[in-house]
Design an enzyme around this catalytic site. Sequence first.
Site, PDB file in Angstrom:
ATOM      1  N   HIS A 101       0.854  -1.195   0.000  1.00 55.42           N
ATOM      2  CA  HIS A 101       0.000   0.000   0.000  1.00 55.42           C
ATOM      3  C   HIS A 101       0.887   1.243   0.000  1.00 55.42           C
ATOM      4  CE1 HIS A 101      -2.937   2.984   1.275  1.00 55.42           C
ATOM      5  NE2 HIS A 101      -3.875   2.136   0.888  1.00 55.42           N
ATOM      6  N   GLU A 149      -3.928   2.402  -7.217  1.00 52.68           N
ATOM      7  CA  GLU A 149      -4.320   3.556  -6.406  1.00 52.68           C
ATOM      8  C   GLU A 149      -3.312   4.688  -6.611  1.00 52.68           C
ATOM      9  OE1 GLU A 149      -6.759   2.245  -2.644  1.00 52.68           O
ATOM     10  OE2 GLU A 149      -4.631   2.160  -2.226  1.00 52.68           O
TER      11      GLU A 149
HETATM   12  O1  G3P Z   1      -6.710   1.340   0.493  1.00 56.35           O
HETATM   13  C1  G3P Z   1      -7.661   2.237   0.063  1.00 56.35           C
HETATM   14  C2  G3P Z   1      -7.215   3.606   0.223  1.00 56.35           C
HETATM   15  O2  G3P Z   1      -5.878   3.856   0.046  1.00 56.35           O
HETATM   16  C3  G3P Z   1      -8.066   4.603  -0.457  1.00 56.35           C
HETATM   17  O3  G3P Z   1      -8.293   5.547   0.505  1.00 56.35           O
HETATM   18  O4  G3P Z   1      -9.594   7.160   1.715  1.00 56.35           O
HETATM   19  O5  G3P Z   1      -9.141   7.475  -0.715  1.00 56.35           O
HETATM   20  O6  G3P Z   1     -10.725   5.704   0.020  1.00 56.35           O
HETATM   21  P1  G3P Z   1      -9.500   6.520   0.356  1.00 56.35           P
END
Ligand code: G3P
Length: 228
Positions: A101, A149
């Site tokens: 992550h 992400e």
């Molecule tokens: O692991 C999911 C995360 O990194 C995304 O965070 O708060 O943008 O949904 P968020």
Amino acid sequence: MIFKSHIELKQITVIVNLKHYNNSSGSNAANFLKPFRNLSIPSGCDVVFALNPIDVRIASDFPELEFVSQHVDSVSYGAHTGQISIEALKDLGIKGSIINHSERRLTPDKVRETIERANELGFQITVCCESPAEVAQFSSLQPHAIAYEPPELIGGNVSVTSARPEIIQETSDICHSRSVRLLVGAGIKKREDFTRSLELGADGILIASGVVLSSNPFDTLNSLIVNL
Ligand code: G3P
């Protein structure tokens, strides 16, 4: 409404990352999870909660829910101070883990070693990737799933689905050509963000603040998945 390609392919996955937020981890983790015992999950969907490693033991108190860990190391049982083995997680009934992550990055070698051990042990690794290049690199190792992400969007209000639609399509093509599932995350707040991710070719989402920090986490998650 389930998207046709997902009927043919597999389930849609929603991973709710509880991170290390005060209201969803440590002494508050069990209370946070209790309402979700009543969550009605559509048959085409898997809802999985990603627990902080300090909380994985509470999984056995929630047999109706599915869990992964937010991190695992590539070690086995032994002299590994502060590390977390796949074997220990499996013994606690945890079926898989996120690794790499943006808030817990690993070296490429550690990512590879962990995927290889996990595949030998039947443990499901979801590898977080910050770019298409990383998606290409790590999907070739055949993890259970990739999660794309963009780090600059994590925790914000701009969804990856509106900011990076072309990269979702590109990474979806890369992953599916290798029979690896693609999840996407960062900034996802609304149902439209979720359904858009499926239209763009993802197999599901990772979501954290949109659920965990909302005024009613149960209602928020329910509104994402109801009648999917
Ligand atoms: O692991 C999911 C995360 O990194 C995304 O965070 O708060 O943008 O949904 P968020």
